[in-house]
Write an enzyme that holds these catalytic residues in place. Structure first.
Site, PDB file in Angstrom:
ATOM      1  N   ALA A 126     -60.287 -19.300 -51.602  1.00  0.00           N
ATOM      2  CA  ALA A 126     -58.993 -18.685 -51.925  1.00  0.00           C
ATOM      3  C   ALA A 126     -58.654 -18.874 -53.395  1.00  0.00           C
ATOM      4  O   ALA A 126     -57.807 -19.688 -53.768  1.00  0.00           O
ATOM      5  CB  ALA A 126     -57.889 -19.279 -51.037  1.00  0.00           C
ATOM      6  N   GLY A 127     -59.351 -18.106 -54.239  1.00  0.00           N
ATOM      7  CA  GLY A 127     -58.997 -18.039 -55.648  1.00  0.00           C
ATOM      8  C   GLY A 127     -57.968 -16.953 -55.843  1.00  0.00           C
ATOM      9  O   GLY A 127     -57.004 -16.842 -55.083  1.00  0.00           O
ATOM     10  N   ALA A 128     -58.165 -16.094 -56.838  1.00  0.00           N
ATOM     11  CA  ALA A 128     -57.158 -15.080 -57.150  1.00  0.00           C
ATOM     12  C   ALA A 128     -57.084 -13.998 -56.069  1.00  0.00           C
ATOM     13  O   ALA A 128     -56.033 -13.771 -55.474  1.00  0.00           O
ATOM     14  CB  ALA A 128     -57.466 -14.466 -58.511  1.00  0.00           C
ATOM     15  N   GLY A 176     -58.606 -13.960 -53.083  1.00  0.00           N
ATOM     16  CA  GLY A 176     -58.431 -14.566 -51.777  1.00  0.00           C
ATOM     17  C   GLY A 176     -57.003 -15.016 -51.523  1.00  0.00           C
ATOM     18  O   GLY A 176     -56.482 -14.882 -50.411  1.00  0.00           O
ATOM     19  N   ASN A 218     -68.298  -8.450 -55.571  1.00  0.00           N
ATOM     20  CA  ASN A 218     -68.682  -7.530 -56.628  1.00  0.00           C
ATOM     21  C   ASN A 218     -70.191  -7.302 -56.576  1.00  0.00           C
ATOM     22  O   ASN A 218     -70.950  -8.206 -56.217  1.00  0.00           O
ATOM     23  CB  ASN A 218     -68.326  -8.089 -58.006  1.00  0.00           C
ATOM     24  CG  ASN A 218     -66.886  -7.852 -58.386  1.00  0.00           C
ATOM     25  OD1 ASN A 218     -66.304  -6.823 -58.029  1.00  0.00           O
ATOM     26  ND2 ASN A 218     -66.291  -8.791 -59.098  1.00  0.00           N
ATOM     27  N   LYS A 238     -68.332   1.397 -57.676  1.00  0.00           N
ATOM     28  CA  LYS A 238     -67.693   0.302 -58.416  1.00  0.00           C
ATOM     29  C   LYS A 238     -68.697  -0.414 -59.312  1.00  0.00           C
ATOM     30  O   LYS A 238     -68.360  -0.851 -60.409  1.00  0.00           O
ATOM     31  CB  LYS A 238     -67.040  -0.688 -57.458  1.00  0.00           C
ATOM     32  CG  LYS A 238     -66.219  -1.730 -58.226  1.00  0.00           C
ATOM     33  CD  LYS A 238     -65.492  -2.714 -57.365  1.00  0.00           C
ATOM     34  CE  LYS A 238     -64.714  -3.673 -58.256  1.00  0.00           C
ATOM     35  NZ  LYS A 238     -64.112  -4.790 -57.495  1.00  0.00           N
ATOM     36  N   ASN A 255     -68.557  -1.718 -63.171  1.00  0.00           N
ATOM     37  CA  ASN A 255     -68.733  -3.142 -63.473  1.00  0.00           C
ATOM     38  C   ASN A 255     -69.928  -3.396 -64.381  1.00  0.00           C
ATOM     39  O   ASN A 255     -69.876  -4.214 -65.302  1.00  0.00           O
ATOM     40  CB  ASN A 255     -68.915  -3.933 -62.172  1.00  0.00           C
ATOM     41  CG  ASN A 255     -67.597  -4.354 -61.555  1.00  0.00           C
ATOM     42  OD1 ASN A 255     -66.593  -4.486 -62.255  1.00  0.00           O
ATOM     43  ND2 ASN A 255     -67.589  -4.570 -60.255  1.00  0.00           N
ATOM     44  N   ASN A 310     -68.432  -5.508 -67.455  1.00  0.00           N
ATOM     45  CA  ASN A 310     -68.476  -6.965 -67.333  1.00  0.00           C
ATOM     46  C   ASN A 310     -69.513  -7.630 -68.247  1.00  0.00           C
ATOM     47  O   ASN A 310     -69.176  -8.529 -69.020  1.00  0.00           O
ATOM     48  CB  ASN A 310     -68.732  -7.345 -65.871  1.00  0.00           C
ATOM     49  CG  ASN A 310     -67.455  -7.575 -65.104  1.00  0.00           C
ATOM     50  OD1 ASN A 310     -66.808  -8.607 -65.236  1.00  0.00           O
ATOM     51  ND2 ASN A 310     -67.088  -6.614 -64.283  1.00  0.00           N
ATOM     52  N   SER A 338     -63.849  -9.898 -65.022  1.00  0.00           N
ATOM     53  CA  SER A 338     -64.087 -11.202 -64.397  1.00  0.00           C
ATOM     54  C   SER A 338     -65.232 -11.970 -65.049  1.00  0.00           C
ATOM     55  O   SER A 338     -65.180 -13.194 -65.169  1.00  0.00           O
ATOM     56  CB  SER A 338     -64.363 -11.026 -62.903  1.00  0.00           C
ATOM     57  OG  SER A 338     -65.505 -10.227 -62.692  1.00  0.00           O
TER      58      SER A 338
END
Length: 340
Positions: free
Chosen positions: A8-10, A12, A104, A208, A212, A216, A276
């Site tokens: 549970a980061g951003a 999550g 990702n 996506k 990316n 990225n 990210s």
């Protein structure tokens, strides 16, 4: 229904707050460090469109073995952390429960469900599951897939801010609309989340990935924001070349992507965001090189599509990742917060 957000980061934390605040499930979170300590002390807060919503998860832990069996596990771990977590993910599932991977890049379950003889089915996925732990502990059959369009930032421990949209696309690897997929979709929808189901989730994943793969890595290598990168003519052309290569490989595998290269390389449409991979570079964290670049390179080679730009960037990014892993993470307090 018991649901755990594993990692549970951003993103999550966003999902956890949405589900818990709507009361659609008993929501637990697996987190760590200062973020976990803050959740335990003050709850978990999401700031979205100026509104603050705070929830207290049913359980907040760094030891998933303390949780009861779960009806749905939602993994928001980065792909390079998944193999190590495979045993814990497997133990956490109730019998026949799914693990929804919000990732990702190319996912570890990529070949599962593709028809025999499909151009994209034969390429190995060893880069994504190098020791086979995910296949051994979970098995392909446990996996549901997801694509996330939701930029979030942990602005302080226990507090996440959502920027712009919050959209999710879910799918089964075999393209079916299964009861468990419908259940996951309905769970998100009941929480007021913009969610859809896609029979051909790989098309969405590749779309996506096109964006990316051209953004990225170049931001990570140059330390430039998405906007700054596109203001440089040379980097803008390099990004366009990566897009062309990924599109060509995707088409050779059977997915013709509708991507407007001019629009995707126009700095006028992008704010000063930090993708990210740039955020992870600044924080000294390992990079998602293989799902974002390496596996696409493998797939392109398997269908005979040359990718000279992608090949060069992949080598450079692996070098940067090696440096970051050897150097170790710097003090996060010494680095200004970045958009996640």
């Amino acid at each position: 229904m018991k649901v755990t957000i594993f990692g549970a980061g951003a993103v999550g934390s966003n999902v956890a707050v949405k589900l818990a605040s709507a009361g659609v499930a008993e929501v637990s979170v697996v987190a760590r460090g200062a973020h976990l300590a803050a959740i335990r002390e003050r709850g978990l807060t999401l700031i979205q469109k100026g509104t603050r919503t705070t929830v207290r998860p049913a359980h907040a832990t760094d030891d998933p073995a303390t949780l009861p069996p779960q009806d749905l596990v939602i993994s928001t771990l980065k792909a390079n952390s998944l193999s190590a977590a495979a045993p814990a993910l497997a133990r956490l599932r109730a019998p026949d429960a799914a693990v929804l991977f919000l990732l990702n890049g190319i996912p570890w379950w990529w070949p599962h469900g593709l028809p025999a003889g499909h151009p994209a089915a034969a390429a190995p996925v060893d880069l994504l599951d190098p020791d086979g732990a995910l296949r051994r502990e979970l098995g392909f059959e446990a996996a549901l897939g997801g694509v996330v369009y939701s930029p979030n930032e942990v602005i302080e421990p226990g507090v996440v801010q959502n920027h712009t949209r919050n959209q999710y696309v879910l799918g089964e690897p075999d393209g079916s609309i299964s009861p468990r997929l419908q259940q996951a979709h309905d769970l998100f929808a009941a929480a007021g989340v913009d969610v859809s189901m896609q029979r051909d989730l790989r098309a969405e994943l590749l779309y996506k990935l096109v964006i990316n793969a051209c953004s990225n890595p170049l931001c990570a290598l140059t330390r430039l924001t998405a906007y700054q990168r596109l203001c440089d003519p040379g980097l803008r052309e390099l990004a366009a070349q990566v897009i062309r290569e990924v599109m060509a490989a995707s088409e050779a595998m059977g997915w013709k992507l509708d991507v407007d290269i001019e629009a995707e390389t126009d700095p006028a449409r992008i704010k000063g965001s930090r993708p990210s991979m740039l955020q992870d570079t600044l924080l000294g964290r390992p990079l998602e090189v293989e799902p974002m670049l390496g596996q696409m390179q493998v797939l392109a080679r398997s269908v005979g599509v040359p990718t000279p730009a992608l090949d060069t960037i992949t080598v450079l990014l692996r070098g940067l990742d090696l440096h970051l892993r050897r150097a170790g993470a710097p003090d996060p307090a010494a680095i200004e917060p970045v958009v996640r």
